[in-house]
Scaffold this motif. Sequence first.
Motif, PDB file in Angstrom:
ATOM      1  N   PHE A  31      17.891   7.621 -13.468  1.00  0.00           N
ATOM      2  CA  PHE A  31      17.242   8.513 -14.262  1.00  0.00           C
ATOM      3  C   PHE A  31      18.098   8.636 -15.450  1.00  0.00           C
ATOM      4  CE2 PHE A  31      14.735   9.415 -10.610  1.00  0.00           C
ATOM      5  CZ  PHE A  31      13.231   9.362 -11.118  1.00  0.00           C
ATOM      6  N   PHE A  32      17.537   8.548 -16.866  1.00  0.00           N
ATOM      7  CA  PHE A  32      18.090   8.906 -17.966  1.00  0.00           C
ATOM      8  C   PHE A  32      17.699  10.448 -18.158  1.00  0.00           C
ATOM      9  CE2 PHE A  32      19.005   4.346 -19.850  1.00  0.00           C
ATOM     10  CZ  PHE A  32      19.853   4.410 -18.984  1.00  0.00           C
TER      11      PHE A  32
ATOM     12  N   ASN B 169      13.123   6.202 -16.349  1.00  0.00           N
ATOM     13  CA  ASN B 169      13.849   5.147 -15.767  1.00  0.00           C
ATOM     14  C   ASN B 169      14.348   4.102 -16.680  1.00  0.00           C
ATOM     15  OD1 ASN B 169      11.587   6.212 -13.419  1.00  0.00           O
ATOM     16  ND2 ASN B 169      13.458   6.200 -12.932  1.00  0.00           N
ATOM     17  N   PRO B 170      15.407   3.673 -16.673  1.00  0.00           N
ATOM     18  CA  PRO B 170      15.976   2.322 -17.489  1.00  0.00           C
ATOM     19  C   PRO B 170      15.570   1.289 -16.758  1.00  0.00           C
ATOM     20  CG  PRO B 170      17.938   3.153 -16.212  1.00  0.00           C
ATOM     21  CD  PRO B 170      16.654   4.125 -15.899  1.00  0.00           C
TER      22      PRO B 170
ATOM     23  N   THR C   9       5.459  -1.012 -13.452  1.00  0.00           N
ATOM     24  CA  THR C   9       6.598  -1.271 -13.622  1.00  0.00           C
ATOM     25  C   THR C   9       7.523  -0.313 -13.614  1.00  0.00           C
ATOM     26  OG1 THR C   9       6.201  -3.683 -14.656  1.00  0.00           O
ATOM     27  CG2 THR C   9       8.620  -2.899 -14.757  1.00  0.00           C
ATOM     28  N   VAL C  10       8.522   0.376 -12.892  1.00  0.00           N
ATOM     29  CA  VAL C  10       9.229   1.454 -13.105  1.00  0.00           C
ATOM     30  C   VAL C  10      10.658   1.006 -12.765  1.00  0.00           C
ATOM     31  CG1 VAL C  10       7.365   3.028 -12.421  1.00  0.00           C
ATOM     32  CG2 VAL C  10       8.948   1.995 -10.681  1.00  0.00           C
ATOM     33  N   ASP C  11      11.058  -0.096 -12.305  1.00  0.00           N
ATOM     34  CA  ASP C  11      12.257  -0.818 -12.020  1.00  0.00           C
ATOM     35  C   ASP C  11      12.229  -2.149 -11.999  1.00  0.00           C
ATOM     36  OD1 ASP C  11      11.131  -1.210  -9.463  1.00  0.00           O
ATOM     37  OD2 ASP C  11      12.100   0.599  -8.554  1.00  0.00           O
ATOM     38  N   LEU C  12      13.591  -2.608 -11.627  1.00  0.00           N
ATOM     39  CA  LEU C  12      13.480  -4.081 -11.652  1.00  0.00           C
ATOM     40  C   LEU C  12      12.707  -4.718 -10.561  1.00  0.00           C
ATOM     41  CD1 LEU C  12      15.320  -6.431 -12.812  1.00  0.00           C
ATOM     42  CD2 LEU C  12      16.913  -6.045 -11.001  1.00  0.00           C
TER      43      LEU C  12
END
Length: 423
Positions: free
Chosen positions: A169-170, A236-237, A380-383
């Motif tokens: 998390f940013f 999230n990045p 899409t929330v992560d890789l």
Amino acid sequence: MPDTPNPTGRLVVVDPYSSGSVLARRAAELHGLDAVAVLTPGTLPAALRASYPAGDFAAEVPFTDVATTAAAVEALCGGRPRHLICGSEPGVEAYDALAEHWGLRPNSGPSEPRRDKFLMQARLKEAGVPYIPHHLGTDTESIVAWCAGSGLDRYVLKPVKSFATDGVFFCADLDEVRAACELLFARSDLSGVPITEILVEERLVGPEFVVDSVSLDGEAFVVDMFRYEKETVDGNPVYRAMASVDVGEHPEVVAYVERALAALGIDNGPAHSELILTADGPVLIETGARMHGGLGPKLVEASSSHSLIDLTLASRVAPAEFLERTRVRPTLRRGVVECFLFAPTAGVLTANRIAERCGGLDSFLFDTCAQVPGDRIEKTVDLITSYGRVVLAHEDPDVLARDTEYVLALDRSGGLIEVRPED
């Protein structure tokens, strides 16, 4: 334990998931080896489990403890195996323990800092290598209090054993820090382990690079370099694009990675290092003691003079060959870009236009988007939840830049897929 290795020469791969799934087949092709898989316990995402090519292995062994697992492997190999390699991030610590047990070119120092991101930053600090200001918290209030007194204005929070951007998390203020803590402490990490510790770091400013290396007896060889472009989704990045960079363009990054690997004791085999090039120089985000995951090694094959997969195997299987291949610095034969595709919502796919709209591009190499109408798509929330990739490659950087922007613009506008949102 027998004094001599098994004369038939089996390769043991710990957690052959993601990019590590190619190692057994490639070892058979290049070195005539068959392979045994060692699988560590844990609840991995279905997409990661599906990457395991069980048919490429002569046998598999569940990892329990070092002695029991080693005995089971030796029974299959007729003695101590000749070769051992780590296939993916969840297997790093089990790999280290088995390498030490068998004396198969183990890494040095404690294994934990090669997996635990808090201990990793602490080890860099101890070694005098530039590191990220950081804090380890076991409850929300202590983390918020540390942030409030840190003098920082932007933070990164993550599980200490995060990978694939899971749980990162940013945060721009204390309210966001508190919300991220509450979400993380209520769930498990990507390996299925309940999150009881959170790493808090300063969010650094600068371009982000990934550097892949392979080491032999403490000498690191940087094989390739990519620059990341990321976007933030719900704090999230998330990866958006990964573009190749010639290793010779950033000698300061190469030198820094060599120092970081030495500090972490990654003396043998592959490493995957992510860093920020700040105004004061490179600073490590994290290193994985394994190959670049996902499509990374395949992109290196498509663009570089050197093969990450083949060098990784050579470092464990054929050291003389490794030394011969690494006499020359790698160069780019052509540029390559991996475009990560976003689904803005979860639902059912109603149209897939990726092949139609991207397949004719001058730089189109391949895509991974085989979904058909009726398939379910995750937001899409992560890789892991990126629904697919479009990979581009070309000798002309202008063509590559043009096509990259075209693909990403189509994806942002909803021009590549249509999804019927869940009720």
